[in-house]
Write an enzyme that holds these catalytic residues in place. Structure first.
Site, PDB file in Angstrom:
ATOM      1  N   LYS A 119      96.420 -69.461  30.443  1.00  0.00           N
ATOM      2  CA  LYS A 119      95.208 -68.667  30.211  1.00  0.00           C
ATOM      3  C   LYS A 119      95.425 -67.219  30.623  1.00  0.00           C
ATOM      4  O   LYS A 119      94.978 -66.282  29.955  1.00  0.00           O
ATOM      5  CB  LYS A 119      94.032 -69.272  30.975  1.00  0.00           C
ATOM      6  CG  LYS A 119      92.743 -68.444  30.904  1.00  0.00           C
ATOM      7  CD  LYS A 119      92.221 -68.318  29.482  1.00  0.00           C
ATOM      8  CE  LYS A 119      91.049 -67.357  29.358  1.00  0.00           C
ATOM      9  NZ  LYS A 119      89.891 -67.712  30.180  1.00  0.00           N
ATOM     10  N   LYS A 160      89.846 -57.826  36.658  1.00  0.00           N
ATOM     11  CA  LYS A 160      90.259 -58.937  37.523  1.00  0.00           C
ATOM     12  C   LYS A 160      91.467 -59.653  36.961  1.00  0.00           C
ATOM     13  O   LYS A 160      92.454 -59.908  37.670  1.00  0.00           O
ATOM     14  CB  LYS A 160      89.082 -59.892  37.707  1.00  0.00           C
ATOM     15  CG  LYS A 160      89.374 -61.106  38.575  1.00  0.00           C
ATOM     16  CD  LYS A 160      89.652 -62.360  37.740  1.00  0.00           C
ATOM     17  CE  LYS A 160      88.460 -62.759  36.894  1.00  0.00           C
ATOM     18  NZ  LYS A 160      88.733 -64.001  36.127  1.00  0.00           N
TER      19      LYS A 160
END
Length: 273
Positions: free
Chosen positions: A163, A224
């Site tokens: 991911k 992030k």
């Protein structure tokens, strides 16, 4: 039907939890901002005042949180209270290190699966997410199938790793499109003509995401994710792009907005040399 505790009802978590509730699973929900649980409570979910109360009777715990810090805070409350036989499905984008740290905190008999998702809020609502499942996901695959298509990626942590790779590539592609448009502006080209040309190039997918509507991936979340990626490997181009997104996220109007909103700022002609 498995009793599910769903922790984290943000833009992605809420529609995912709603699909599990609609499928008939007894569902307990928790969110740091309690008001986010109210719509699901009105539809039959049981709101919990704390993460530890949410997981008290759960067979499956699902976390969909903002990042590693939020996951660690929830783990502090939840990990000591899970009974043997529970499966924890970690679906946030936190990177493989956070998954391994979580695994080290769980007691014997608790199974951890990392299963982050590909797709935005529209696909979450439709139940068509792409789910990248690492670890022993056999017991929860029917639950995950309620949310989308499941791809088994390998051992624990592999889903989180893949991911991170996918998100880095997508965000990187959006950033490249923005800078290509910045170059077009500096060279005096018509913006619409430049965009159309890029849309017909191998960057077509990145162009579509750079100007997508009706989806959401916050610029702050992009910061992030790129931050986690640049800690995992030496990525000079991504590190430079991270600084660009950090500057965009510093704008209060863009911090929580979809990355498509940041494209205008990143492609601004005044940044060209």
């Amino acid at each position: 039907m498995e009793k599910i505790a769903f922790l984290g009802l943000g833009r992605m978590g809420e529609p995912m939890a709603r699909r599990l509730l609609a499928a008939g699973h007894p569902l307990t929900v928790w969110n740091r901002t309690a008001a986010r649980a109210e719509p699901l409570a009105a539809e039959g979910a049981v709101p919990a005042a704390s993460p530890e109360r949410a997981v008290r009777d759960a067979d499956v715990v699902i976390t969909m949180l903002a990042g590693p810090r939020a996951l660690a805070a929830v783990a502090d409350a939840v990990a000591p209270r899970l009974r043997p036989g529970v499966t924890w499905v970690e679906m946030s984008t936190v990177g493989p290190d956070a998954v391994r740290e979580l695994a080290d905190r769980l007691t014997q008999g608790v199974t951890l699966v990392d299963a982050p998702v590909m797709g935005s809020t529209d696909r979450a609502a439709e139940g068509t997410l792409g789910i990248l499942a690492g670890g022993d996901a056999a017991a929860v695959e029917p639950v995950l199938a309620r949310l989308g298509g499941v791809t088994r990626t390998g051992p624990l942590g592999s889903g989180a790793a893949l991911k991170l790779v996918v998100n880095t590539a997508v965000i990187g592609g959006v950033g490249i499109v923005a800078e290509a448009l910045r170059l077009a502006g500096a060279l005096g080209l018509d913006p619409a003509t430049a965009r159309d040309a890029l849309a017909g190039s191998p960057l077509a997918g990145a162009v579509a995401r750079a100007f997508a509507e009706g989806v959401h991936f916050g610029t702050d979340l992009a910061v992030k994710d790129l931050g986690i990626a640049t800690q995992a490997a030496e990525l000079p181009a991504i590190r430079a792009l991270l600084e660009q997104f950090r500057r965009a996220a510093a704008d209060p109007a863009l911090a929580g907005a979809d990355i498509a909103r940041a494209v205008t700022r990143l492609s601004a002609a005044e940044g060209a040399r």
